[in-house]
Design an enzyme around this catalytic site. Structure first.
Site, PDB file in Angstrom:
ATOM      1  N   GLU A 131      75.111  51.904  56.750  1.00  0.00           N
ATOM      2  CA  GLU A 131      73.673  51.679  56.559  1.00  0.00           C
ATOM      3  C   GLU A 131      73.344  51.264  55.125  1.00  0.00           C
ATOM      4  OE1 GLU A 131      70.494  50.702  57.672  1.00  0.00           O
ATOM      5  OE2 GLU A 131      70.966  52.225  59.191  1.00  0.00           O
ATOM      6  N   GLY A 136      69.451  48.602  51.146  1.00  0.00           N
ATOM      7  CA  GLY A 136      69.222  49.890  50.493  1.00  0.00           C
ATOM      8  C   GLY A 136      68.712  50.962  51.424  1.00  0.00           C
ATOM      9  N   ASP A 203      75.521  37.895  47.584  1.00  0.00           N
ATOM     10  CA  ASP A 203      75.252  39.294  47.964  1.00  0.00           C
ATOM     11  C   ASP A 203      74.384  39.352  49.211  1.00  0.00           C
ATOM     12  OD1 ASP A 203      74.704  42.345  47.166  1.00  0.00           O
ATOM     13  OD2 ASP A 203      72.759  41.396  47.484  1.00  0.00           O
ATOM     14  N   LYS A 207      75.093  40.503  53.444  1.00  0.00           N
ATOM     15  CA  LYS A 207      74.233  41.358  54.260  1.00  0.00           C
ATOM     16  C   LYS A 207      73.794  40.649  55.535  1.00  0.00           C
ATOM     17  CE  LYS A 207      72.558  43.452  49.982  1.00  0.00           C
ATOM     18  NZ  LYS A 207      71.413  43.590  49.057  1.00  0.00           N
ATOM     19  N   GLY A 304      69.135  50.974  44.192  1.00  0.00           N
ATOM     20  CA  GLY A 304      68.789  52.126  43.366  1.00  0.00           C
ATOM     21  C   GLY A 304      69.437  53.394  43.865  1.00  0.00           C
TER      22      GLY A 304
END
Length: 428
Positions: A131, A136, A203, A207, A304
């Protein structure tokens, strides 16, 4: 009460430290929600002496993540090292071969080796969860594999790289050039060590390839993703697209067509009033369209410590509860090799070009477009500067092939200075 679920965490950067903090600070909450304790047995990182803002003396230490992955007191190997090969790949393979479940945030590893790792997980009765690898803190993998499993997915699209979205929104809000916004993002620590992974769309392409595999039951095919970064987007494009009611986003789009699987990650225009158009700063958004639910919009922090660690722990909690889900939402042996298809679904396009101050210049451009089968929906012309006038065109829906034919013919008209800019407009 069941025995605690024992974790081995490899990689103690921002996300790894965040996972340790959650396990330490929320042990009672996690136990209440899973029916068993969750504990850390051992950890691994390159530098044992570094202060990571969280106590580590309670845990065993392994210099080698492969050794950590095969410890007898580890039930779930949490891989947060990163990288498509090297120690991360070796450790994940070792964990799966040893019968350990794996949770990872490593999109590059899965984009390049997802099929082989999914097969290895199933051969050994393990689950491989990821996940945290996409968007994120947004639970998009869980949504596709579980919540929307009864839907035929018609389209998945989204803003999946917060750094690119930050750069584009800062260009607009601050009137900055691309170079200025890039330098600002770099100064804030937003960029990867290799910035091209961010601004080149790599990147985000990783995904997108993972979402495509789940959405359409295919083997991961990152090599088939059409990639274009944001380096060519100018402040003029951003301002003039805004004048026409659009925002520019690095947008990932995948859809299954009669020709095959389209996967593209490129700068696109979206309506300024749409959810994607209103997305600011480093936030991510994923839009999923299913035949039963219609359109689902998921928005949240794409990176983050807290958001990504939250996603890691969401997978850990599922394993603690006994939830066993195949890696890409279907048995690995059932995943088919998709036929890759260039993004050719008809769409309107935004064109910007500088027309020379010559009689009939616009008519010649319109003729070149018309001969290629491209019709003009809207147009805006600006004042002449240095004997050239910026002109914006929005076409009716057309194929990229037809547009490329027109763009090839336009230089021969002799009325266009420089290279025209062409960006796809996605309807949201």
């Amino acid at each position: 009460m069941s025995d605690p679920l024992r974790l081995g965490i490899a990689g103690l950067g921002t996300v790894g430290a965040g996972v340790v903090k959650i396990v330490r600070q929320k042990s009672l909450l996690l136990e209440a929600r899973t029916g068993r304790g969750i504990a850390i047995s051992a950890v691994s990182a390159r530098n044992r002496e570094k202060d990571r803002g969280v106590p580590l003396t309670d845990y065993g230490w392994e210099d080698d993540p492969v050794t950590l992955a095969t410890r007898d007191d580890v039930d779930v190997f949490v891989e947060l090292v990163g990288g498509s090969d090297g120690p991360a790949k070796a450790a994940v393979e070792a964990a799966l071969k040893a019968g350990k479940d794996v949770v990872t945030a490593n999109k590059a590893l899965l984009a390049h080796h997802g099929q082989a790792l999914a097969e290895l997980a199933e051969e050994n009765g393990c689950v491989l969860r990821f996940e945290a690898a996409v968007a994120g803190g947004i639970p998009v993998i869980k949504a596709l594999t579980e919540g929307l499993a009864a839907n035929d997915i018609t389209r998945v699209m989204g803003v999946m790289n917060g750094t690119c979205n930050y750069i584009l929104t800062r260009m607009e809000s601050g009137g900055l050039s691309y170079a200025e916004a890039f330098a600002e993002a770099d100064g804030l620590g937003f960029l990867e060590a290799d910035p091209e992974l961010d601004v080149g769309g790599i990147d985000a392409g990783h995904k997108l390839s993972l979402l495509s595999a789940i959405a359409y039951g295919t083997q991961v095919s990152f090599d088939a993703v059409e990639l274009e970064g944001i380096g060519r987007v100018s402040i003029d494009d951003i301002r003039q697209a805004s004048d026409m009611g659009y925002k520019i986003k690095l947008l990932g789009v995948c859809r299954m067509t009669g020709r095959g699987l389209e996967q593209s990650m490129s700068p696109c225009l979206v309506p300024a009033s749409s959810p994607l158009g209103q997305l600011e700063g480093g936030t991510n958004m994923v839009v999923i369209e299913g035949d039963q639910v219609g359109q689902i919009v998921m928005r949240g922090a794409g990176a983050g410590e807290g958001p990504t660690a939250s996603a890691v722990m969401g997978d850990v909690v599922d394993i603690a509860r006994g939830t066993r889900v195949t890696t890409f939402g279907a048995p690995a042996s059932k995943l088919v090799k998709a036929t890759p298809a260039k993004a050719a679904t008809p769409a309107p396009y935004y064109l910007r070009m500088n027309l020379a101050d010559k009689p009939g210049a616009l008519a010649k451009v319109a003729s070149a477009l018309g001969e290629a089968g491209v019709s003009i929906h809207r147009m805006r012309q600006y004042d002449h500067v240095d004997n050239a006038a910026p002109v914006l065109l929005v076409t009716h829906k057309t194929t990229r092939a037809a547009l490329d034919a027109a763009l090839d013919a336009i230089p021969a008209t002799g009325v266009v200075q420089g290279e025209p800019v062409a960006l796809r407009i996605e309807q949201v």
